[in-house]
Design a protein around this motif. Structure first.
Motif, PDB file in Angstrom:
ATOM      1  N   ALA A 143     -47.921 106.899  10.809  1.00  0.00           N
ATOM      2  CA  ALA A 143     -47.121 105.452  11.091  1.00  0.00           C
ATOM      3  C   ALA A 143     -47.915 104.400  11.503  1.00  0.00           C
ATOM      4  O   ALA A 143     -48.204 103.080  11.473  1.00  0.00           O
ATOM      5  CB  ALA A 143     -45.912 105.774  11.955  1.00  0.00           C
ATOM      6  N   ILE A 144     -49.144 105.252  12.471  1.00  0.00           N
ATOM      7  CA  ILE A 144     -50.277 103.995  12.772  1.00  0.00           C
ATOM      8  C   ILE A 144     -50.876 103.458  11.802  1.00  0.00           C
ATOM      9  O   ILE A 144     -51.276 102.279  11.574  1.00  0.00           O
ATOM     10  CB  ILE A 144     -51.228 104.875  13.776  1.00  0.00           C
ATOM     11  N   LEU A 149     -52.028  98.860   7.813  1.00  0.00           N
ATOM     12  CA  LEU A 149     -52.228  98.128   6.440  1.00  0.00           C
ATOM     13  C   LEU A 149     -50.978  97.156   6.160  1.00  0.00           C
ATOM     14  O   LEU A 149     -51.415  96.201   5.405  1.00  0.00           O
ATOM     15  CB  LEU A 149     -51.969  99.527   5.383  1.00  0.00           C
ATOM     16  N   THR A 150     -49.767  97.350   6.789  1.00  0.00           N
ATOM     17  CA  THR A 150     -48.940  96.499   6.665  1.00  0.00           C
ATOM     18  C   THR A 150     -48.888  94.947   7.214  1.00  0.00           C
ATOM     19  O   THR A 150     -48.692  94.169   6.603  1.00  0.00           O
ATOM     20  CB  THR A 150     -47.210  97.246   7.030  1.00  0.00           C
ATOM     21  N   ASP A 151     -49.109  95.162   8.790  1.00  0.00           N
ATOM     22  CA  ASP A 151     -49.225  93.842   9.431  1.00  0.00           C
ATOM     23  C   ASP A 151     -49.827  94.261  10.667  1.00  0.00           C
ATOM     24  O   ASP A 151     -49.155  94.548  11.788  1.00  0.00           O
ATOM     25  CB  ASP A 151     -47.827  93.518   9.712  1.00  0.00           C
ATOM     26  N   ARG A 152     -51.075  94.368  10.735  1.00  0.00           N
ATOM     27  CA  ARG A 152     -51.804  94.988  11.869  1.00  0.00           C
ATOM     28  C   ARG A 152     -51.565  94.040  12.940  1.00  0.00           C
ATOM     29  O   ARG A 152     -51.538  94.436  14.080  1.00  0.00           O
ATOM     30  CB  ARG A 152     -53.331  95.283  11.577  1.00  0.00           C
ATOM     31  N   SER A 153     -51.655  92.649  12.809  1.00  0.00           N
ATOM     32  CA  SER A 153     -51.331  92.000  14.053  1.00  0.00           C
ATOM     33  C   SER A 153     -49.860  92.199  14.880  1.00  0.00           C
ATOM     34  O   SER A 153     -50.097  92.304  16.146  1.00  0.00           O
ATOM     35  CB  SER A 153     -51.344  90.286  13.488  1.00  0.00           C
ATOM     36  N   GLN A 154     -48.868  92.400  14.198  1.00  0.00           N
ATOM     37  CA  GLN A 154     -47.786  92.691  14.795  1.00  0.00           C
ATOM     38  C   GLN A 154     -47.970  93.972  15.271  1.00  0.00           C
ATOM     39  O   GLN A 154     -47.266  94.314  16.330  1.00  0.00           O
ATOM     40  CB  GLN A 154     -46.783  92.543  13.896  1.00  0.00           C
ATOM     41  N   ASP A 158     -46.769  95.302  19.057  1.00  0.00           N
ATOM     42  CA  ASP A 158     -45.837  96.355  19.203  1.00  0.00           C
ATOM     43  C   ASP A 158     -46.469  97.421  20.396  1.00  0.00           C
ATOM     44  O   ASP A 158     -45.957  98.094  20.966  1.00  0.00           O
ATOM     45  CB  ASP A 158     -45.292  96.921  18.094  1.00  0.00           C
ATOM     46  N   LEU A 159     -47.792  97.965  19.621  1.00  0.00           N
ATOM     47  CA  LEU A 159     -48.447  99.160  20.503  1.00  0.00           C
ATOM     48  C   LEU A 159     -48.952  98.617  21.665  1.00  0.00           C
ATOM     49  O   LEU A 159     -48.733  99.831  22.598  1.00  0.00           O
ATOM     50  CB  LEU A 159     -49.855  99.327  19.446  1.00  0.00           C
TER      51      LEU A 159
END
Length: 273
Positions: A143-144, A149-154, A158-159
């Protein structure tokens, strides 16, 4: 900017503050040497030479396509110590940086090292396996990677919540601290950050820990949601020859707030003892 060059031509940025006995700090994922600024200031103000580098692909170091593996990280650290001719050093590693430090000692020995601090560190093995049931399931690590790959900024925004325990009752984590986590994460190359996930989670550091023959302070928060203490510090102290375990009640993974103040006091005491 101060940097050293590795044999493969990678430029490794480093900070070098103060003078005296060297303390070399390795940062966590996906951060940079800037994550250590408070500790660098503390150490340099108390008679130490405080050095912290940006891991390859992170911060101001070269964003290499290859070499994003724990052995190379450890060899890069060796180049920092050798090119700056640091001896009788104290190595400090947080999270992934703890794995880097352990692998450095496993590959290069302790000839230049007098003491070690592992704080919130990933050794001996983060991944859940049949023989390591306390570890992190591969699905969480996948999931990380997907988040990157999907939206590293968001994803980094979140992390920062579990990283600093901002989801716990009574948490007092500033937006500035979370923004800094995001800022440093976004400085890391996407390929470098992606490759590093496998390195901090799937590399087994058991043999490295068993080879360490100098005193080690193992520090860990007991509410670490990123690297749970039961799979990390609690096992590392059983593998090390000369280890002292320091547990911080209610502390998260990120070194911040009351946890940071307590850790800084213990770090300074350990370095001066």
């Amino acid at each position: 900017m101060p940097s050293i060059s590795t044999p493969d031509g990678t430029r490794i940025f480093y900070k070098d503050w103060g003078s005296g006995r060297p303390v070399v700090l390795s940062h966590g994922w996906p951060l940079s040497a800037d994550a250590w600024d408070t500790q660098l200031m503390l150490l340099a103000s108390n008679g130490f030479r405080a050095v912290a580098h940006d891991r390859r692909g992170h911060g101001r170091s070269t964003q290499t396509w290859g070499g994003n593996d724990m052995d190379t990280y450890a060899d890069d650290l060796a180049q920092v110590l050798e090119q700056l001719d640091l001896r009788d050093a104290i190595l400090v590693g947080h999270s992934t940086g703890g794995g880097e430090v352990a692998r450095y000692l496993g590959r290069h020995g302790t000839a230049r090292v007098a003491k070690v601090v592992l704080v919130g560190a990933v050794p001996p093995l983060m991944l859940r396996t049949d023989s390591n049931p306390e570890g992190t399931p591969i699905e969480m690590l996948d999931a990380i990677r997907a988040g990157l790959l999907t939206d590293r900024s968001q994803f980094y925004q979140d992390l920062s919540v579990p990283f600093y325990g901002a989801n716990r009752p009574g948490a007092n984590v500033s937006q500035g601290a979370r923004d800094q986590f995001w800022r440093l994460g976004m400085q890391a190359g996407l390929k470098n950050a992606y490759d590093c996930v496998k390195q901090f989670s799937e590399v087994d550091f058991t043999g490295d820990l068993q080879r360490i023959d100098v005193p080690v302070l193992v520090a860990h928060g007991d509410d670490d949601q990123i690297v749970p203490i039961r799979a990390a510090a609690a096992k590392s102290v059983q593998l090390l020859k000369d280890a002292t375990l320091k547990v911080y009640e209610g502390a998260p993974h990120g070194i911040h707030g009351d946890y940071e103040r307590a850790f800084d006091a213990d770090l300074l005491e350990f370095c001066t003892s």
